[in-house]
Design a protein around this motif. Structure first.
Motif, PDB file in Angstrom:
ATOM      1  N   GLY A 199      -9.545  -2.901 -13.272  1.00  0.00           N
ATOM      2  CA  GLY A 199      -9.515  -1.701 -14.012  1.00  0.00           C
ATOM      3  C   GLY A 199     -10.056  -0.375 -13.627  1.00  0.00           C
ATOM      4  N   THR A 200     -11.077  -0.669 -12.351  1.00  0.00           N
ATOM      5  CA  THR A 200     -11.748   0.219 -11.593  1.00  0.00           C
ATOM      6  C   THR A 200     -10.574   1.403 -10.998  1.00  0.00           C
ATOM      7  OG1 THR A 200     -13.572  -0.944 -11.273  1.00  0.00           O
ATOM      8  CG2 THR A 200     -13.018   0.977  -9.742  1.00  0.00           C
ATOM      9  N   LEU A 215       0.947   5.786   6.182  1.00  0.00           N
ATOM     10  CA  LEU A 215      -0.040   4.999   6.795  1.00  0.00           C
ATOM     11  C   LEU A 215      -1.322   4.846   6.246  1.00  0.00           C
ATOM     12  CD1 LEU A 215       0.752   6.331  10.411  1.00  0.00           C
ATOM     13  CD2 LEU A 215       1.742   4.281   9.555  1.00  0.00           C
ATOM     14  N   ILE A 216      -1.602   5.838   5.391  1.00  0.00           N
ATOM     15  CA  ILE A 216      -2.865   5.718   4.563  1.00  0.00           C
ATOM     16  C   ILE A 216      -2.772   4.693   3.501  1.00  0.00           C
ATOM     17  CG2 ILE A 216      -4.367   7.516   3.104  1.00  0.00           C
ATOM     18  CD1 ILE A 216      -4.265   8.271   6.223  1.00  0.00           C
ATOM     19  N   VAL A 217      -1.592   5.088   2.834  1.00  0.00           N
ATOM     20  CA  VAL A 217      -1.566   3.802   1.756  1.00  0.00           C
ATOM     21  C   VAL A 217      -1.444   2.487   2.513  1.00  0.00           C
ATOM     22  CG1 VAL A 217       0.212   3.262  -0.045  1.00  0.00           C
ATOM     23  CG2 VAL A 217       0.113   5.582   0.397  1.00  0.00           C
ATOM     24  N   GLU A 218      -0.798   2.394   3.488  1.00  0.00           N
ATOM     25  CA  GLU A 218      -0.780   0.900   4.123  1.00  0.00           C
ATOM     26  C   GLU A 218      -2.380   0.644   4.453  1.00  0.00           C
ATOM     27  OE1 GLU A 218       1.877   1.073   7.449  1.00  0.00           O
ATOM     28  OE2 GLU A 218       3.584   1.503   6.032  1.00  0.00           O
ATOM     29  N   LYS A 219      -3.138   1.420   4.739  1.00  0.00           N
ATOM     30  CA  LYS A 219      -4.445   1.205   5.229  1.00  0.00           C
ATOM     31  C   LYS A 219      -5.232   0.655   4.116  1.00  0.00           C
ATOM     32  CE  LYS A 219      -6.981   4.670   6.495  1.00  0.00           C
ATOM     33  NZ  LYS A 219      -7.499   5.912   7.368  1.00  0.00           N
ATOM     34  N   ILE A 220      -5.131   1.385   2.911  1.00  0.00           N
ATOM     35  CA  ILE A 220      -5.698   1.011   1.611  1.00  0.00           C
ATOM     36  C   ILE A 220      -4.888  -0.407   1.315  1.00  0.00           C
ATOM     37  CG2 ILE A 220      -6.027   1.458  -0.935  1.00  0.00           C
ATOM     38  CD1 ILE A 220      -5.609   4.498  -0.012  1.00  0.00           C
ATOM     39  N   GLN A 221      -4.004  -0.406   1.262  1.00  0.00           N
ATOM     40  CA  GLN A 221      -3.358  -1.942   0.754  1.00  0.00           C
ATOM     41  C   GLN A 221      -3.879  -3.009   1.623  1.00  0.00           C
ATOM     42  OE1 GLN A 221       0.769  -0.848   1.052  1.00  0.00           O
ATOM     43  NE2 GLN A 221       1.000  -0.315  -1.163  1.00  0.00           N
ATOM     44  N   ILE A 231      -4.244  -4.099  -6.221  1.00  0.00           N
ATOM     45  CA  ILE A 231      -4.060  -2.741  -6.529  1.00  0.00           C
ATOM     46  C   ILE A 231      -2.877  -2.201  -6.792  1.00  0.00           C
ATOM     47  CG2 ILE A 231      -6.200  -2.213  -5.215  1.00  0.00           C
ATOM     48  CD1 ILE A 231      -4.345  -0.852  -3.313  1.00  0.00           C
ATOM     49  N   LYS A 232      -2.724  -0.943  -7.782  1.00  0.00           N
ATOM     50  CA  LYS A 232      -1.815  -0.400  -8.216  1.00  0.00           C
ATOM     51  C   LYS A 232      -1.894   1.172  -7.929  1.00  0.00           C
ATOM     52  CE  LYS A 232      -1.227   0.675 -12.449  1.00  0.00           C
ATOM     53  NZ  LYS A 232      -0.763   0.266 -14.023  1.00  0.00           N
ATOM     54  N   THR A 233      -0.800   1.574  -7.063  1.00  0.00           N
ATOM     55  CA  THR A 233      -0.910   3.356  -6.595  1.00  0.00           C
ATOM     56  C   THR A 233      -0.553   4.073  -7.965  1.00  0.00           C
ATOM     57  OG1 THR A 233      -0.428   2.722  -4.424  1.00  0.00           O
ATOM     58  CG2 THR A 233      -0.115   4.922  -5.013  1.00  0.00           C
ATOM     59  N   VAL A 249      -5.340  14.258   2.205  1.00  0.00           N
ATOM     60  CA  VAL A 249      -4.447  13.618   1.272  1.00  0.00           C
ATOM     61  C   VAL A 249      -5.424  12.801   0.202  1.00  0.00           C
ATOM     62  CG1 VAL A 249      -4.141  11.643   2.487  1.00  0.00           C
ATOM     63  CG2 VAL A 249      -2.553  12.327   0.737  1.00  0.00           C
ATOM     64  N   ARG A 250      -4.908  12.841  -0.995  1.00  0.00           N
ATOM     65  CA  ARG A 250      -5.652  11.942  -2.224  1.00  0.00           C
ATOM     66  C   ARG A 250      -4.853  11.009  -2.700  1.00  0.00           C
ATOM     67  NH1 ARG A 250      -6.492  14.926  -7.181  1.00  0.00           N
ATOM     68  NH2 ARG A 250      -5.340  13.426  -8.199  1.00  0.00           N
ATOM     69  N   VAL A 251      -5.198   9.694  -2.556  1.00  0.00           N
ATOM     70  CA  VAL A 251      -4.658   8.552  -3.120  1.00  0.00           C
ATOM     71  C   VAL A 251      -5.377   7.901  -4.450  1.00  0.00           C
ATOM     72  CG1 VAL A 251      -3.644   6.448  -2.799  1.00  0.00           C
ATOM     73  CG2 VAL A 251      -3.548   7.900  -0.799  1.00  0.00           C
ATOM     74  N   ASP A 252      -4.672   8.038  -5.727  1.00  0.00           N
ATOM     75  CA  ASP A 252      -5.300   7.531  -6.848  1.00  0.00           C
ATOM     76  C   ASP A 252      -4.708   5.772  -6.956  1.00  0.00           C
ATOM     77  OD1 ASP A 252      -6.087  10.357  -6.704  1.00  0.00           O
ATOM     78  OD2 ASP A 252      -4.915  10.531  -8.583  1.00  0.00           O
ATOM     79  N   PHE A 253      -5.774   5.061  -7.050  1.00  0.00           N
ATOM     80  CA  PHE A 253      -5.207   3.786  -7.231  1.00  0.00           C
ATOM     81  C   PHE A 253      -6.127   2.885  -8.158  1.00  0.00           C
ATOM     82  CE2 PHE A 253      -7.693   3.865  -3.414  1.00  0.00           C
ATOM     83  CZ  PHE A 253      -8.240   2.723  -3.343  1.00  0.00           C
TER      84      PHE A 253
END
Length: 256
Positions: A199-200, A215-221, A231-233, A249-253
């Motif tokens: 839930g975080t 590439l940023i999203v892939e790095k997080i995954q 995780i869920k983006t 860029v901001r990625v909320d997940f």
């Protein structure tokens, strides 16, 4: 030619292109002082923000000889020395937006907190139970302590001094983690995942070319997988241009 300039309360920080002569710089600075009475000091940005402590390289140009700032945003007040810590007024709307995403009773961790802008705006503008503000820069922490007092938030904001890699081992899990990262090679996602639970929500900032957000999203995954987290983006947002063709860029997940 003036590339850009930021206003931090009583100080303007100007970024000139390399071909501008000193006489032209002085003239430009003088015009700012004449037109904007609230600005008392003009500083020139002469180098990139350096190191993990994110100390800018600034040179006095005109006006009062001070580097001490008194700055207001989002109904909050901040004091700091521009030589000692990085502070971006351009993230004012980001801080307000993040505060609006905090739920009642959330326990929030802000990494790379500097003098406390994200931590203090979140505490002031949300119903978070507690905001934990982490920063490695000792001088920034001194100002963060002052800013917490100035905004009357001593009961709401907890300062955590030191390297997040070391202090994370002593912390519990959080409902929200905010990561307004500077331009560092390390992502610190491993530390964030170690402090997360089911839930975080994590708000992660990074820098890339406009066509490389994936590439940023892939790095997080990839780090989520290494940390054995699913995780869920939730959202991907361009949070400002920092150079030609380069963006924040901001990625909320969310950990699920």
């Amino acid at each position: 030619m003036v590339r850009s300039f930021d206003v931090l309360g009583n100080i303007a920080i100007v970024n000139f292109s390399k071909d501008v002569k000193q006489k032209e710089k002085k003239k430009f600075a003088g015009n700012i002082l004449k037109k904007q009475k609230a600005i008392k000091t003009i500083l020139e940005k002469v180098g990139k923000v350096k190191g993990r402590l994110r100390k800018p390289v600034l040179k006095y140009l005109a006006g009062e000889k001070t580097k001490e700032v008194s700055y207001r945003e989002n109904d909050c007040v901040f004091r700091f020395n521009v030589d000692d810590t990085y502070f971006s007024p351009r993230l004012s709307n980001e801080r307000k937006e993040i505060a609006g995403k905090i739920k009642k009773g959330d326990e929030v961790l802000v990494m790379f907190a500097g003098v406390g802008p994200f931590s203090i705006v979140i505490a002031k503008k949300s119903k978070a139970k507690k905001v934990y503000s982490n920063e490695i820069n000792r001088k920034a922490n001194k100002y963060a302590e002052l800013n917490i007092e100035l905004n009357k938030l001593k009961e709401r904001v907890v300062l955590i001094n030191g390297d997040i890699k070391k202090v994370s081992k002593k912390l519990s899990k959080f409902d929200v983690i905010v990561m307004p990262r500077p331009q560092l090679k390390e992502t610190f996602l491993r530390e964030a995942f170690s402090l997360s639970k089911k839930g975080t929500r994590i708000f992660y900032y990074d820098f890339c070319k406009e066509n490389e957000i994936n590439l940023i999203v892939e790095k997080i995954q990839k780090q989520a997988k290494l940390s054995r987290k699913k995780i869920k983006t939730l959202k991907i947002k361009k949070a400002g241009e920092i150079a030609p063709y380069k963006i924040r860029v901001r990625v909320d997940f969310q950990v699920v």
